[in-house]
Design an enzyme around this catalytic site. Structure first.
Site, PDB file in Angstrom:
ATOM      1  N   VAL A  56       0.765  -1.130   0.189  1.00 37.61           N
ATOM      2  CA  VAL A  56      -0.042   0.101  -0.202  1.00 37.61           C
ATOM      3  C   VAL A  56       0.900   1.183  -0.194  1.00 37.61           C
ATOM      4  O   VAL A  56       0.612   2.505  -0.726  1.00 37.61           O
ATOM      5  CB  VAL A  56      -1.097   0.066   1.253  1.00 37.61           C
ATOM      6  CG1 VAL A  56      -1.676   1.292   1.170  1.00 37.61           C
ATOM      7  CG2 VAL A  56      -1.844  -1.353   1.228  1.00 37.61           C
ATOM      8  N   CYS A  57       1.884   1.150   0.793  1.00 36.65           N
ATOM      9  CA  CYS A  57       2.955   2.518   1.051  1.00 36.65           C
ATOM     10  C   CYS A  57       3.240   3.000  -0.370  1.00 36.65           C
ATOM     11  O   CYS A  57       3.109   4.091  -0.489  1.00 36.65           O
ATOM     12  CB  CYS A  57       3.952   2.112   1.785  1.00 36.65           C
ATOM     13  SG  CYS A  57       3.550   1.333   3.498  1.00 36.65           S
TER      14      CYS A  57
END
Length: 185
Positions: free
Chosen positions: A56-57
């Site tokens: 996700v980052c």
């Protein structure tokens, strides 16, 4: 005992941390401090992610990067941060296509001290939650947003809130830059 998340109206903690500012050999690292940011007279938007080399980052970091000029146009210094080291940040930037051309620094809070002071250090893994802080030129927190580890944030909402805060006026629900603010009768 866990610290509470730093809230609106409080002073952002002093910090002086290493950050990755480039992938060019010999120019990768710089020190960044709250004192230096405040000396610019600009707003600061600091956003945190849990771990480098995750899923996700990089979507969030790439989206912030797409809007880096939008933050600059609003006299805001954009800083990304996690509890990973500057060396891990540098390796991730070199390794991940979407991160090679970042226009903002990646702050390394290896001691986890800043994340702890901000109240965003997850208790079990000791990584930062997905937190965003908008700080005014005087170093006062004006907006805080914290997401669970698995949920990415909305960068356009961060820009919308920054716009609203910079009007220094009353902004209604869903207000967008250019729309009328509220008048007190």
């Amino acid at each position: 005992m866990k610290n509470a998340v730093l809230s609106v109206g409080t002073s952002f903690p002093d910090f002086n941390k290493k950050a990755v500012v480039s992938i060019e050999k010999g120019k990768e690292f710089e020190d960044i401090s709250l004192e230096a940011v405040k000396a610019t007279g600009k707003w600061m938007v600091m956003f945190w992610w849990p771990k480098d080399f995750t899923f996700v980052c990089p979507t969030e970091i790439a989206e912030f990067n797409k809007h880096a000029e939008d933050f600059a146009d609003r006299d805001a210094i954009l800083i990304g941060a996690s509890t990973d080291s500057e060396f891990v940040h540098a390796a991730w930037r070199r390794d991940h296509e979407d991160l090679k051309g970042l226009k903002f620094p990646m702050l390394a809070d290896t001691s986890k001290s800043l994340a702890a002071e901000l109240g965003i250090l997850e208790e079990n893994e000791k990584v930062a939650y997905r937190a965003t802080f908008i700080v005014d030129p005087q170093g006062i927190v004006r907006w805080t947003s914290v997401y669970d580890l698995s949920v990415g944030r909305n960068v356009k909402e961060v820009l919308r809130v920054l716009d609203a805060l910079q009007t220094d006026e009353l902004c209604p629900c869903n207000w967008q830059k250019g729309e009328a603010t509220l008048e007190v009768a």
